[in-house]
Scaffold this active site. Sequence first.
Site, mmCIF file in Angstrom:
data_model
loop_
_atom_site.group_PDB
_atom_site.id
_atom_site.type_symbol
_atom_site.label_atom_id
_atom_site.label_comp_id
_atom_site.label_asym_id
_atom_site.label_seq_id
_atom_site.Cartn_x
_atom_site.Cartn_y
_atom_site.Cartn_z
ATOM 1 N N HIS A 125 -35.898 -42.414 7.020
ATOM 2 C CA HIS A 125 -35.098 -42.472 5.793
ATOM 3 C C HIS A 125 -35.882 -41.733 4.725
ATOM 4 O O HIS A 125 -36.863 -42.255 4.175
ATOM 5 C CB HIS A 125 -34.831 -43.928 5.389
ATOM 6 N N HIS A 133 -30.190 -46.553 2.618
ATOM 7 C CA HIS A 133 -30.326 -47.296 3.872
ATOM 8 C C HIS A 133 -30.508 -48.772 3.568
ATOM 9 O O HIS A 133 -30.655 -49.182 2.418
ATOM 10 C CB HIS A 133 -31.487 -46.770 4.711
ATOM 11 N N HIS A 172 -31.395 -49.871 -0.424
ATOM 12 C CA HIS A 172 -32.290 -49.177 -1.337
ATOM 13 C C HIS A 172 -32.281 -47.675 -1.073
ATOM 14 O O HIS A 172 -31.930 -47.203 0.014
ATOM 15 C CB HIS A 172 -33.723 -49.720 -1.224
ATOM 16 N N HIS A 195 -37.573 -60.471 -3.259
ATOM 17 C CA HIS A 195 -38.498 -59.808 -2.342
ATOM 18 C C HIS A 195 -39.582 -59.067 -3.119
ATOM 19 O O HIS A 195 -39.264 -58.306 -4.024
ATOM 20 C CB HIS A 195 -37.769 -58.749 -1.495
ATOM 21 N N GLU A 237 -39.688 -42.747 4.533
ATOM 22 C CA GLU A 237 -40.089 -43.761 5.497
ATOM 23 C C GLU A 237 -39.886 -43.289 6.938
ATOM 24 O O GLU A 237 -38.821 -42.777 7.279
ATOM 25 C CB GLU A 237 -39.276 -45.047 5.304
#
Length: 490
Positions: free
Chosen positions: A403, A409, A373, A330, A379
């Site tokens: 988060h 999370h 992560h 990713h 966030e």
Amino acid sequence: LKRAPPSVPPAASVRAHADLKGRPTAMLRSLARRAQVELQHGSFGGFFHSEALPGALPRKQNSPQHPPYGLYPELLSGTAFTVPRVKNRYVWFYRIRPAVQHGPSSASAYELWSHPTWVSPPFRHACPPAQFRFRPSPEPAAGVDFVDGAITVAANGSPTAQDGCSANTYAMTASMSARGRYMLHQDADVLILPQDGDIEVRTEFGDLHVGPCELALVQRGSVFQVNLADGVASARGYFLENFGDLFVVPDLGPIGISGGLAHPRHFLAPSARYEERDGNFELVSKFMGQLFRSRIGHSPFDVVAWYGNLAPCKYDMRLFAAVNTVTYDHPDPSINTVLTSGTSTPGLANVDFVIFPPRWMAGEGTFRPPYYHRNYMSEFMGLLHGKYDAKPDSFKPGASSIHNRFAAHGPDAEAVKVGTQLDVSKPERYSGSLAFMWETRLPWQPSEHALATMHDVDYPKCWKNIERRFDASARPPVVEPYPFPFDGRR
């Protein structure tokens, strides 16, 4: 309402036509093919020129001794005068009355308003280092407009110090215009994301028709209204107050100039539209984190012409050109940044606006849902449409999650199961979903109202059933395969 007559020359950047009911409109057909109002195609942060009467915009100077039509020139500066020119933002208005006549005549006429749900940081209550989820805002009662229906979910920083931001939702069943109400935000740029129901954002510059999957951005210091679009009974969505640096489109680096992410030319500015109205109106001002109400006697939407690069705009997020891996693993979510508000540290954002639109996932040998992560940045997530791939069954449109810095999370148990069993030799098209994230360098602190009435206290339990699959007796492969072999064979 006064608009440009058909005789306006092309240089005026304004066209006029009538819709099917014979009503005059002021918008070029948007790329979503709505033809309600005319918009100017240009560039985000670029210069626009617009006039609603031919010759109303001076071409050779800013402040002539005798302006056309007896208008008053007025400067709105969005940055300090001496910032580098590439960052300087301003607009010149040519209006019927100067803005000094669109406010109360004394300081005592500003009534301090203790709004029950729309609040500003800094907050004094404690914020545990937990993961948070908040349910969608409740259905509003009849007669609730954008300002009344605003709810602060979380915030950080300080509007007085011009740092940080505030994440809010709105739910409305009435237009601000129905009660003669106008909004002047002197602390923040306002980024509006409709989730359900089209809205009309009226500004001193002109009007923007904005629907789900689109955004509207109104810069601080300018007056605006949020109204229900024609035929719409209710609307809801999210909005961000950005107290920090002005938003810009992100640098593209090795992505290059030809395409990718949000193209500046797809941000559309309104064309000049004015009204000359006297009456008993209400101005809601937000200054140093506090709301004030005052009575005014004239409509502030009396700008006949304007030019500059501090214009409000709309953007259709369906035009976002997503970038993703075509081999394995990713890229970081920063590849989905639409707009960013920077700080004095290069690469460290006051707030990034990131979206997760429909796109192809093609990573081979890769766990395709988001990996687990713990990030430095904090966030705030929202869902505008569909399902979010990391939590497809529990995160609903209109909901929010937070988060914060280094809070662990990632995907829930069902997403792990699906991602582990997926045939990743084939590309997969993610469709029917639009999630977004406001990512900040400062932790998000939920408001007391959100904690008391919207908090999903069981949210952390979504990770409780993740399978323990460690097996110390398992034999690893003798040679770890390449994730994307050159010859196509593993």
